[in-house]
Design an enzyme around this catalytic site. Structure first.
Site, PDB file in Angstrom:
ATOM      1  N   HIS A  61      24.100  29.901   9.360  1.00 13.33           N
ATOM      2  CA  HIS A  61      25.444  30.369   8.966  1.00 13.33           C
ATOM      3  C   HIS A  61      25.713  31.672   9.700  1.00 13.33           C
ATOM      4  CE1 HIS A  61      28.497  30.943   5.451  1.00 13.33           C
ATOM      5  NE2 HIS A  61      28.892  31.617   6.531  1.00 13.33           N
ATOM      6  N   HIS A  88      28.833  33.402  12.270  1.00 15.73           N
ATOM      7  CA  HIS A  88      30.098  33.337  13.017  1.00 15.73           C
ATOM      8  C   HIS A  88      29.919  34.173  14.277  1.00 15.73           C
ATOM      9  CE1 HIS A  88      32.273  31.705   9.472  1.00 15.73           C
ATOM     10  NE2 HIS A  88      31.324  32.366   8.829  1.00 15.73           N
ATOM     11  N   HIS A 126      32.672  26.086   4.200  1.00 17.13           N
ATOM     12  CA  HIS A 126      32.534  27.210   3.279  1.00 17.13           C
ATOM     13  C   HIS A 126      33.162  26.773   1.950  1.00 17.13           C
ATOM     14  CE1 HIS A 126      31.737  29.475   6.881  1.00 17.13           C
ATOM     15  NE2 HIS A 126      31.779  30.649   6.302  1.00 17.13           N
ATOM     16  N   GLU A 142      32.332  30.528  -2.191  1.00 14.14           N
ATOM     17  CA  GLU A 142      32.029  31.918  -1.824  1.00 14.14           C
ATOM     18  C   GLU A 142      32.866  32.788  -2.777  1.00 14.14           C
ATOM     19  OE1 GLU A 142      33.492  33.074   2.069  1.00 14.14           O
ATOM     20  OE2 GLU A 142      32.335  34.949   2.100  1.00 14.14           O
ATOM     21  N   ASP A 163      25.788  35.451   8.355  1.00  6.67           N
ATOM     22  CA  ASP A 163      27.265  35.348   8.296  1.00  6.67           C
ATOM     23  C   ASP A 163      27.939  36.123   9.434  1.00  6.67           C
ATOM     24  OD1 ASP A 163      29.571  34.278   7.224  1.00  6.67           O
ATOM     25  OD2 ASP A 163      29.628  35.536   5.450  1.00  6.67           O
ATOM     26  N   ASP A 164      28.220  37.406   9.219  1.00  2.80           N
ATOM     27  CA  ASP A 164      28.902  38.243  10.222  1.00  2.80           C
ATOM     28  C   ASP A 164      28.108  39.543  10.357  1.00  2.80           C
ATOM     29  OD1 ASP A 164      31.577  36.683  10.588  1.00  2.80           O
ATOM     30  OD2 ASP A 164      31.289  36.835   8.423  1.00  2.80           O
TER      31      ASP A 164
HETATM   32  N1  ADE Z   1      34.933  33.856   8.643  1.00  7.08           N
HETATM   33  C1  ADE Z   1      33.982  34.695   9.037  1.00  7.08           C
HETATM   34  N2  ADE Z   1      33.185  35.016   8.011  1.00  7.08           N
HETATM   35  C2  ADE Z   1      33.638  34.342   6.928  1.00  7.08           C
HETATM   36  C3  ADE Z   1      33.242  34.223   5.578  1.00  7.08           C
HETATM   37  N3  ADE Z   1      32.191  34.886   5.083  1.00  7.08           N
HETATM   38  N4  ADE Z   1      33.966  33.443   4.760  1.00  7.08           N
HETATM   39  C4  ADE Z   1      35.031  32.795   5.211  1.00  7.08           C
HETATM   40  N5  ADE Z   1      35.441  32.854   6.474  1.00  7.08           N
HETATM   41  C5  ADE Z   1      34.762  33.611   7.324  1.00  7.08           C
HETATM   42 ZN    ZN Z   2      30.747  32.412   6.868  1.00 11.51          ZN
END
Ligand code: ADE
Ligand code: ZN
Length: 339
Positions: free
Chosen positions: A20, A22, A200, A203, A281-282
């Site tokens: 996971h 991005h 997703h 969340e 994630d990011d």
């Molecule tokens: N795009 C990038 N990170 C995300 C996340 N945690 N949830 C939804 N969209 C995303």
């Molecule tokens: Zn994500």
């Protein structure tokens, strides 16, 4: 070595899989400024420190607003190559051996960047990651759920010449108010093209979105899914069917899904027998890549080596790798835990 140092060493040496991630979320502030200079893009922040100071999020949307702004500096295939390779180099140093990377084509095509420019840059770096760094990968194309079905279908059409480079479709962006069912038909079309599906769900959105992702989008795994614990029937189903969750602990704390790591539902999810995995994630926005996520979880919950092995084996099983690669990585993981 004391127990704490032993687990930290284990976290470093464990072969890791990231499921996971991005790629646009790996854009570090320094890199963002470098791309802005290179492409003569004006920024809303005067320097790296003031940009970093803005990384103080209240919820998913407050993050997404900044994240989409950041993508404006990505313009050429070389930018996408440099971004992806920098990520691969960082995680190779953390002993990540396989990564399954999301990209958001609509955040680039909406700015006039060709789909081919984006995917050419990313996949050239992924190829180098495999040959030079030994990091294998898969690419997952996400649809932005705040946009409409028509836009998603147009994106799928743009992807058609490149389907051999894409393993799966995903669904991301603003969750609440954009249920998975909105994309039922485009996911069906993607699956007809031979693509796998992930989404997703759960969340910020309710457990119903997880049911929908499973029943209507036919996903192989759920991204996040941490709100599943609010629905006992859903927990039982996820455990029974072995549906993996790609959990992102630092992300969930930074986006205030939980007030702090000790309130994270990961231990309850694992105790219920659900195949959870730990991911970043990011990472440029949430304070850490894979090792930092593992360490933050360890600090909060003090997992034993067996639990880390379970999480690691879950990631192997949940990945889109072929059986031979799965077997090879599994034995390397067992060896790492055996010391
Ligand atoms: N795009 C990038 N990170 C995300 C996340 N945690 N949830 C939804 N969209 C995303
Ligand atoms: Zn994500």
């Amino acid at each position: 070595m004391n127990k704490k140092a032993e687990i930290e060493a284990l976290i470093q040496r464990l072969p890791k899989l990231e499921l996971h991630l991005h790629i646009e979320g790996t854009l570090e502030p320094e890199q963002l400024f470098a791309f802005a200079r290179r492409n003569q893009v004006a920024l809303a922040y005067p320097d790296v420190d003031s940009l970093r100071a803005a990384y103080d999020f209240n919820n998913l949307q407050s993050f997404l607003d900044l994240y989409y702004q950041g993508t404006a500096v990505l313009q050429t295939a070389q930018d996408f190559f440099d971004l992806t390779l920098a990520y691969l180099e960082r995680v190779a140093a953390q002993n990540v051996v396989h990564t399954e990377i999301f990209f958001d084509p609509q955040s680039h095509t909406a700015r006039g960047i060709a789909f081919g420019t984006v995917i050419d840059g990313i996949t050239r770096a992924l190829a180098e990651g495999e040959t030079r760094l030994g990091v294998s990968s898969r690419l997952i194309m996400c649809f932005l759920r705040h946009l409409d079905e028509k836009d998603a279908f147009a994106t799928l059409a743009q992807a058609e010449p490149y389907l051999d480079r894409i393993a799966a479709v995903g669904l991301d962006s603003s969750e609440v108010g954009h249920p998975p069912c909105k994309f039922e038909r485009v996911f069906a079309a993607a699956r007809e093209h031979g693509l796998l599906a992930v989404a997703h769900a759960g969340e910020e959105g309710p457990p119903e979105y997880i049911w929908e992702a499973l029943d209507r989008l036919k996903v192989s795994r759920i991204d996040h899914g941490v709100r599943c614990v609010e629905d006992a029937k859903l927990v039982a189903r996820l455990a029974e069917e072995g549906v993996p969750l790609t959990v992102c602990p630092l992300s969930n704390v930074r986006l205030k899904v939980f007030p702090d790591m000790r309130h994270h539902t990961l231990p309850r999810i694992l105790e219920a027998g659900i195949k959870a995995t730990v991911n970043s994630d990011d990472p440029a926005y949430f304070g850490g890549y894979m090792n930092e996520n593992f360490e933050a979880v360890q600090q909060a919950f003090g997992f034993d080596p067996e639990t880390w092995l379970t999480l690691s084996l879950n990631a192997v099983e949940a990945s889109f790798l072929e059986p031979e690669a799965k077997a090879r990585i599994t034995s390397a993981m067992r060896q790492a835990v055996a010391g």
